[in-house]
Design a protein around this motif. Sequence first.
Motif, PDB file in Angstrom:
ATOM      1  N   THR A 110       3.654  -6.977   4.872  1.00  0.00           N
ATOM      2  CA  THR A 110       4.378  -6.964   6.150  1.00  0.00           C
ATOM      3  C   THR A 110       3.752  -5.957   7.105  1.00  0.00           C
ATOM      4  O   THR A 110       3.599  -6.233   8.295  1.00  0.00           O
ATOM      5  N   LEU A 138       6.070  -3.286  -2.516  1.00  0.00           N
ATOM      6  CA  LEU A 138       4.713  -3.839  -2.537  1.00  0.00           C
ATOM      7  C   LEU A 138       4.537  -4.895  -1.452  1.00  0.00           C
ATOM      8  O   LEU A 138       3.504  -4.951  -0.787  1.00  0.00           O
ATOM      9  N   PHE A 139       5.556  -5.739  -1.281  1.00  0.00           N
ATOM     10  CA  PHE A 139       5.437  -6.772  -0.249  1.00  0.00           C
ATOM     11  C   PHE A 139       5.341  -6.138   1.138  1.00  0.00           C
ATOM     12  O   PHE A 139       4.774  -6.725   2.063  1.00  0.00           O
ATOM     13  N   GLY A 140       5.865  -4.923   1.253  1.00  0.00           N
ATOM     14  CA  GLY A 140       5.769  -4.201   2.520  1.00  0.00           C
ATOM     15  C   GLY A 140       4.329  -3.921   2.924  1.00  0.00           C
ATOM     16  O   GLY A 140       4.045  -3.715   4.113  1.00  0.00           O
ATOM     17  N   HIS A 159       9.752  -4.822  -4.184  1.00  0.00           N
ATOM     18  CA  HIS A 159       9.966  -5.063  -2.757  1.00  0.00           C
ATOM     19  C   HIS A 159       8.977  -4.258  -1.910  1.00  0.00           C
ATOM     20  O   HIS A 159       8.363  -4.787  -0.975  1.00  0.00           O
ATOM     21  N   THR A 217      11.916  -9.162   0.353  1.00  0.00           N
ATOM     22  CA  THR A 217      11.026  -9.880  -0.556  1.00  0.00           C
ATOM     23  C   THR A 217      10.681  -9.031  -1.760  1.00  0.00           C
ATOM     24  O   THR A 217      10.445  -7.825  -1.618  1.00  0.00           O
ATOM     25  N   VAL A 233       8.903  -0.828   7.172  1.00  0.00           N
ATOM     26  CA  VAL A 233       7.893  -1.850   7.439  1.00  0.00           C
ATOM     27  C   VAL A 233       8.470  -3.224   7.731  1.00  0.00           C
ATOM     28  O   VAL A 233       7.765  -4.091   8.211  1.00  0.00           O
ATOM     29  N   MET A 283       7.834  -9.074  -4.958  1.00  0.00           N
ATOM     30  CA  MET A 283       6.612  -9.781  -5.384  1.00  0.00           C
ATOM     31  C   MET A 283       6.617 -10.131  -6.870  1.00  0.00           C
ATOM     32  O   MET A 283       5.571 -10.154  -7.520  1.00  0.00           O
TER      33      MET A 283
END
Lengths: 299, 299
Positions: B218, B213-215, B211, A163, A116, A165
């Motif tokens: 994105t 989760l942030f996907g 990480h 990133t 992603v 979270m």
Amino acid sequence: MIAVDWGGTSLRAYRLAADGLVLERRRSNEGALACHGRFGKVLGALLADWDDPLVVMAGMVGARGGWIEVPYVRCPADAAALAAGMLHLDASLEAPGLARRTLWCVPGVADHGPLVGDVMRGEETQVAGLLDTLGPGTHTLCLPGTHSKWVRVREGAIVHVSTAMTGELYSVLRLHSILGRSMPEGEPPMDLAAFDAGLECSRDPASGLLHDLFGVRTASLFGHFAQAALPSYLSGLLIGHELQAALAGLPAPVHLVGSEALVERYARALQARGIEVQRHSEELAAAGMHRLARTRGLA
Amino acid sequence: MIAVDWGGTSLRAYRLAADGLVLERRRSNEGALACHGRFGKVLGALLADWDDPLVVMAGMVGARGGWIEVPYVRCPADAAALAAGMLHLDASLEAPGLARRTLWCVPGVADHGPLVGDVMRGEETQVAGLLDTLGPGTHTLCLPGTHSKWVRVREGAIVHVSTAMTGELYSVLRLHSILGRSMPEGEPPMDLAAFDAGLECSRDPASGLLHDLFGVRTASLFGHFAQAALPSYLSGLLIGHELQAALAGLPAPVHLVGSEALVERYARALQARGIEVQRHSEELAAAGMHRLARTRGLA
């Protein structure tokens, strides 16, 4: 020039000397999410009696739904690529405080990974502020926050963004989950023993975060920690899991950029794993915007 | 007898034949957290015209802050230990519908592990309902829900409990985090391709949940999925991470106990990893309470 770090929940302005040194600072709570589209009015009022004509902005102000959407620059992104991606914004009519000013906004960075991908917006200015110091080779940067950014820099260019979270998860679990019910309101002082126990727990290769989180509740049920220590335990767990995943294959030292309190927590967590750290102030954002303005030929 | 499954957010009552078969069902939204301490009134009204004298309850109704605190039974816990831990509750004066009834409450199970340990309360009745079917040897049970329980049963005793906060995390992230902002309100139909992509992403050993989760954000920014597919992607990610940690070293098949919709998701996720599953209805709770009442000599 004036450098403006305008994130979702906060707004910071820095008045800079010609060499980029910070002369004065101002801040406001009218973040890009909180100012209800009144970008020009809010900024004009904040800068009122600073008469520097050049204003460079970064952060969510340049996101979709912000003041101006500045497209992401793709990795690898060096200072030249970031500067080339800056957009000029004509806002002279929006507020009296903006007449006779020239406004620019810095782009975010996108890392189109195999699945992603990832993005950052705002943090790229802190990275830009470090580029000259880092020199050649590969470097690891960690910018902890609501959304922690892990950045790999190679030969002066951002080559990877990832990133976590962590900060947002800490906050939603405290405020909206069963875990918060056993915790005192507000933010009690850091409990180092509980924080370290959380870090330690996260290193067990057999355990996953979803399970470890429930351990905050069990620890409370069984009286392993005082209620005031539970937020520190949760923080240690989350930061520990973040590191567990983020550190794989990254070269030390880790350059930490952020608020003093957060950098302190991350430094402790990294040092517990024997990893050397270098600390940097979040004001690097101002130095980075100055660097990009120079590269673009504006300052 | 009447079996009452009284969790934090729901209340289910089953009228059973002498052999434990379910004759009638009733449910209410007055869970143990929602009934404001009016346990006797709520239960008396729900059971009104069922004249069976014996009532066996399980779930949060027996937790600290519930109607009666029934201490946890420690692992290893077999049917005899669970039955011995049941407590009698005298509630004949609390509501007209409870006069002439005998009320009992089942204990939860505590697993005092090396670090913080784990607990369950309510799910032990579903496990008890399976014990006779399972037979000797070691068995793996997964009871998905707000807090998914993974239970290991050896020679008829619960020997290990591990909780994953998967369902609660899904819910708080949808309602209170930045991820929810890109999703439609309510629960759109399951998107199997997005769910499978979330499962697949969780199997990358280099990535952590914080990480991944942030996907979800994105993926939305880059348009990888329609907004209506994002809840399914998030669900796949979370269930995938739960399995990644929970499956280490557990023997197949996995016995799944829960609502049809959740069992379907977990079965799909397990089968994607080549793991055989056996499905069981959540009404096992009633069979389990009947089993424990017999062991205790009440039914």
